[in-house]
Write a protein that holds these residues in place. Structure first.
Motif, PDB file in Angstrom:
ATOM      1  N   CYS A  58      -9.415  -7.612   3.004  1.00  0.00           N
ATOM      2  CA  CYS A  58     -10.419  -7.988   3.962  1.00  0.00           C
ATOM      3  C   CYS A  58     -11.521  -6.942   3.765  1.00  0.00           C
ATOM      4  O   CYS A  58     -12.652  -7.318   3.918  1.00  0.00           O
ATOM      5  CB  CYS A  58      -9.899  -7.811   5.376  1.00  0.00           C
ATOM      6  N   CYS A  63      -6.806  -5.870   7.982  1.00  0.00           N
ATOM      7  CA  CYS A  63      -5.548  -6.730   7.206  1.00  0.00           C
ATOM      8  C   CYS A  63      -4.527  -5.760   6.863  1.00  0.00           C
ATOM      9  O   CYS A  63      -3.469  -5.871   6.732  1.00  0.00           O
ATOM     10  CB  CYS A  63      -5.877  -7.396   5.942  1.00  0.00           C
ATOM     11  N   CYS A  66      -5.188  -2.444   1.824  1.00  0.00           N
ATOM     12  CA  CYS A  66      -5.552  -1.353   1.031  1.00  0.00           C
ATOM     13  C   CYS A  66      -4.542   0.100   1.290  1.00  0.00           C
ATOM     14  O   CYS A  66      -4.150   0.189   2.350  1.00  0.00           O
ATOM     15  CB  CYS A  66      -7.035  -0.920   1.232  1.00  0.00           C
TER      16      CYS A  66
END
Ligand code: FES
Length: 248
Positions: A58, A63, A66
């Motif tokens: 995202c 989300c 990362c």
């Protein structure tokens, strides 16, 4: 900004990894950390080298995809996700170490990408509610006391990034698992599986090889969504309650 990056490079799960050093120039303070890595990758591709693999989706902090350890800290020096970390947090001329999440339950797939499917299996073990199919019930049909709604919402903010595991010296997933259990167990909709949820999810967490909790609190410090440390105590209370009930 001109930066020196020391980046973990590892060809695949079986290869031995090592830090590689790169110079990047022309970095704006307004770039996100991932945009800075995009710049590095453009440079590597133009030079005919393999770009650095890293997870993202995202790039909006929602989300949980990362996942970088930056200068030894999960998600870097600010309390946010890696994608929401900006280069203004660094100085021109800095040397920055970039590594993947470090935990035996999160094996490296390539470079900075780790396999976080252990979290998926913990959710599959009980992080859901059983609901009759059909149209959605009227929103106020099941009253929820305000303190319970607030508690559930606070824990539902967990995005499952795994920073808690990466920050913990034991590689423990207690904060993640507790957030996922607590946000359902406190609600009437989560009551039918209240006991099986906590027993099954904790058992799965142990099966995945995550370490135990010794209350160092690094997990809560690193969590970009502020899941509080007492979440673990609430889960332990649920687990004891469910264990006692199962014995009866
Ligand atoms: S890429 Fe989605 S939270 Fe960072």
């Amino acid at each position: 900004m001109k930066l020196t990056l020391r980046v973990w490079r590892q060809k695949n799960a079986d290869a031995t990894g090592a830090m590689s050093t790169y110079e990047v120039d022309g970095i704006s303070q307004d770039m996100s950390f991932l945009e800075m890595l995009d710049t590095l990758n453009e440079q590597l591709i133009l030079a005919g080298d393999d770009p650095v693999a890293f997870d993202h989706d995202c790039r909006e902090g929602i989300c949980g995809a990362c996942s970088l350890v930056i200068d030894g800290d999960a998600h870097g020096p600010e309390r946010t996700t890696t994608c929401q970390l900006h280069m203004r947090s660094f100085e021109d001329g800095d040397t920055i170490d970039v590594e993947p999440w470090r935990a035996s339950a999160f094996p490296v797939v390539k470079d900075l990408v780790v396999d976080r499917s252990a979290f998926d299996r913990i959710i599959q073990a009980g992080g859901y509610i059983s609901a009759p199919t059909g149209t959605a019930p009227e929103a106020h049909a099941t009253p929820v006391p305000k303190p319970d709604a607030d508690f559930a919402f606070e824990h539902a903010e967990c995005i499952g990034c795994g920073a808690c595991v990466a920050a913990c010296p034991n590689g423990s997933a207690m904060l993640f698992t507790s957030a996922k259990i607590n946000h359902l167990n406190v609600l009437p909709q989560g009551a039918p599986e209240r006991e099986t949820r906590v027993l099954d999810m904790v058992a799965q967490m142990d099966d995945e090889g995550f370490g135990g909790c010794t209350l160092t609190g690094e997990c809560a410090t690193a969590c970009p969504k502020g899941i509080p440390l007492p979440s673990i105590a609430a889960m332990n209370k649920e687990w004891l309650r469910a264990t006692r009930k199962a014995r009866r």
